[in-house]
Design an enzyme around this catalytic site. Structure first.
Site, PDB file in Angstrom:
ATOM      1  N   ASP A   1       1.108  -1.445  -0.445  1.00 51.62           N
ATOM      2  CA  ASP A   1      -0.556   0.060  -0.151  1.00 51.62           C
ATOM      3  C   ASP A   1       1.108   0.959  -0.068  1.00 51.62           C
ATOM      4  O   ASP A   1       0.635   2.220  -0.884  1.00 51.62           O
ATOM      5  CB  ASP A   1      -0.789   0.058   0.990  1.00 51.62           C
ATOM      6  CG  ASP A   1      -2.296  -1.220   1.405  1.00 51.62           C
ATOM      7  OD1 ASP A   1      -2.860  -0.653   1.295  1.00 51.62           O
ATOM      8  OD2 ASP A   1      -1.149  -2.096   0.933  1.00 51.62           O
TER       9      ASP A   1
ATOM     10  N   THR B   1      -6.624  -4.591   0.844  1.00 51.22           N
ATOM     11  CA  THR B   1      -5.733  -5.341   1.548  1.00 51.22           C
ATOM     12  C   THR B   1      -5.492  -6.257   2.545  1.00 51.22           C
ATOM     13  O   THR B   1      -4.623  -7.187   2.582  1.00 51.22           O
ATOM     14  CB  THR B   1      -5.297  -3.589   2.339  1.00 51.22           C
ATOM     15  OG1 THR B   1      -5.526  -2.822   1.673  1.00 51.22           O
ATOM     16  CG2 THR B   1      -3.644  -4.021   3.267  1.00 51.22           C
TER      17      THR B   1
HETATM   18  O1  LIG Z   1      -8.232   0.009  -0.121  1.00 57.63           O
HETATM   19  P1  LIG Z   1      -8.649  -0.595   1.731  1.00 57.63           P
HETATM   20  O2  LIG Z   1      -8.885  -0.288   2.315  1.00 57.63           O
HETATM   21  O3  LIG Z   1      -8.424  -2.414   1.000  1.00 57.63           O
HETATM   22  O4  LIG Z   1     -10.294  -0.402   1.133  1.00 57.63           O
HETATM   23  C1  LIG Z   1     -11.284  -1.276   1.877  1.00 57.63           C
HETATM   24  C2  LIG Z   1     -12.176  -0.254   1.827  1.00 57.63           C
HETATM   25  O5  LIG Z   1     -12.179   0.231   2.676  1.00 57.63           O
HETATM   26  C3  LIG Z   1     -13.992  -1.470   2.220  1.00 57.63           C
HETATM   27  O6  LIG Z   1     -14.465  -0.619   2.370  1.00 57.63           O
HETATM   28  C4  LIG Z   1     -14.145  -2.318   1.393  1.00 57.63           C
HETATM   29  O7  LIG Z   1     -14.945  -3.405   2.517  1.00 57.63           O
HETATM   30  P2  LIG Z   1     -15.487  -4.727   1.914  1.00 57.63           P
HETATM   31  O8  LIG Z   1     -14.786  -5.426   1.411  1.00 57.63           O
HETATM   32  O9  LIG Z   1     -15.735  -4.950   3.442  1.00 57.63           O
HETATM   33  O10 LIG Z   1     -16.632  -4.184   1.414  1.00 57.63           O
HETATM   34  C5  LIG Z   1     -12.811  -3.520   1.250  1.00 57.63           C
HETATM   35  O11 LIG Z   1     -12.685  -4.619   0.954  1.00 57.63           O
HETATM   36  C6  LIG Z   1     -11.893  -2.925   0.961  1.00 57.63           C
HETATM   37  O12 LIG Z   1     -12.003  -2.889  -0.128  1.00 57.63           O
HETATM   38 MG   LIG Z   2      -6.822   0.391   2.969  1.00 62.08          MG
HETATM   39 MG   LIG Z   3      -6.479   0.453  -0.004  1.00 59.54          MG
END
Ligand SMILES: O=P(O)(O)O[C@H]1[C@H](O)[C@@H](O)[C@H](OP(=O)(O)O)[C@@H](O)[C@H]1O
Ligand SMILES: [Mg+2]
Ligand SMILES: [Mg+2]
Ligand SMILES: [Mg+2]
Length: 319
Positions: A52, A124
């Site tokens: 990231d 992630t």
């Molecule tokens: O970029 P990241 O932190 O991995 O983004 C998250 C989102 O913020 C989160 O809403 C998603 O949640 P869900 O999969 O539970 O819908 C998550 O997958 C990541 O995309």
């Molecule tokens: Mg994130």
């Molecule tokens: Mg992210």
């Protein structure tokens, strides 16, 4: 070089972002290959890895060098002393973008109108668990507060079949008024209802909302970008997430691509999400993304009960 200079700012940002997203994808794969993910806990159920951090440094450094006057907002808070490796700086364009004519509505967009929303690695948690097809790199383009286009790069696309890491990945991009490229757009099946939703942030409200839809199938997967890919590839009719938590960098690129194909992404009340630089980063009132703005979107909106909406409003008030 003169012909390139004559291209619109919007097409140049997209052409540049496509190549930047591919380099970010290389970084994301390299960190996985080395195996030391450098996981940091940012909060409850909220991880950050070395991938990231490096991917965001690559994207922000490259974009801000090429377009110093636009606003760029990335998910991660980074250490300004992080080492930026030379090969992370991407200055090339995906030339295929310049074969297209910029839609008239974006011809006169200026630097001040633009905010680019960057999610260097969406999914992630799934990345750390080896669910690699859930991972995307998202670069979303907003103009005057509305998502108009974006790039969804999927760095591990094909990983179950392809063993050579360097051959993995695909890049999907779209622009409202032009369409979307890099994949095959499909409509979901007629006569059944398939929804996709969270696999790791579920709640009673989300489950109640899904029960009210009475879907034939529920795909519980990770990543906001990945869920919208399921919608545009005809594997789901809607991405249903009546909860806070998803952020502007999760939705901007997916919304831009989805809209360019006639789909729609709004909050649970049917209101457009806003992407100005001073906006609240959290999509407080949830997310609904559907394959079709005119019929599917109102259908799914009508399934959100007053209880579901009240629950979102009460969560918002507690923030
Ligand atoms: O970029 P990241 O932190 O991995 O983004 C998250 C989102 O913020 C989160 O809403 C998603 O949640 P869900 O999969 O539970 O819908 C998550 O997958 C990541 O995309
Ligand atoms: Mg994130
Ligand atoms: Mg992210
Ligand atoms: Mg994300």
């Amino acid at each position: 070089m003169l012909w390139k200079m004559s291209n619109s700012l919007v097409l140049k940002i997209i052409a540049s972002s496509i190549n930047i997203s591919k380099q970010a994808g290389v970084i994301v794969r390299d960190v996985m290959k080395k195996g030391d993910l450098g996981v940091v806990d940012k909060g409850i159920n909220d991880l950050q890895t070395e991938a990231d951090r490096r991917a965001q440094n690559c994207i922000i450094t490259s974009l801000s060098k090429q377009f110093p006057k636009i606003s760029i907002i990335g998910e991660e808070t980074l250490d300004p002393n992080d080492k930026i490796e030379d090969h992370w700086m991407v200055t090339t364009y995906d030339e295929s973008v310049f074969k297209h004519k910029c839609p008239e509505e974006w011809l006169n967009v200026t630097d001040e109108d633009i905010v680019v929303w960057v999610d260097p690695l969406d999914g992630t948690s799934e990345y750390t668990q080896g669910l690699l097809d859930h991972v995307t790199v998202l670069i979303g383009l907003s103009v005057k507060g509305r998502a108009i286009g974006g790039i969804i790069h999927q760095p591990f696309y094909n990983y179950e079949k392809e063993t050579d890491f360097s051959k993995l990945g695909r890049t999907i991009w779209g622009l409202v008024g032009l369409g979307a490229f890099g994949f095959t757009h499909k409509q979901p099946p007629v006569g059944k209802v398939i929804v996709t939703t969270t696999r790791s942030h579920s709640s009673a409200t989300i489950n109640a909302a899904i029960d009210a839809i009475k879907p034939d199938e529920v795909l519980r997967v990770g990543g906001a970008g990945h869920k919208v890919l399921l919608v545009i590839e005809g594997k789901a009719h809607a991405y249903v997430f009546p909860s806070r938590g998803c952020k502007k960098w999760d939705t901007c690129a997916p919304e831009g691509v989805l809209q360019s194909l006639g789909g729609r992404l709004t909050d649970v009340f049917g209101a457009d999400l806003l992407y100005d630089k001073d906006v609240n980063h959290t999509n407080e009132l949830g997310v609904l993304a559907t394959h079709d703005a005119l019929t599917a979107h109102p259908f799914f909106l009508s399934k959100f009960t007053d209880d579901v909406k009240a629950s979102l409003l009460s969560q918002q008030q507690r923030v």
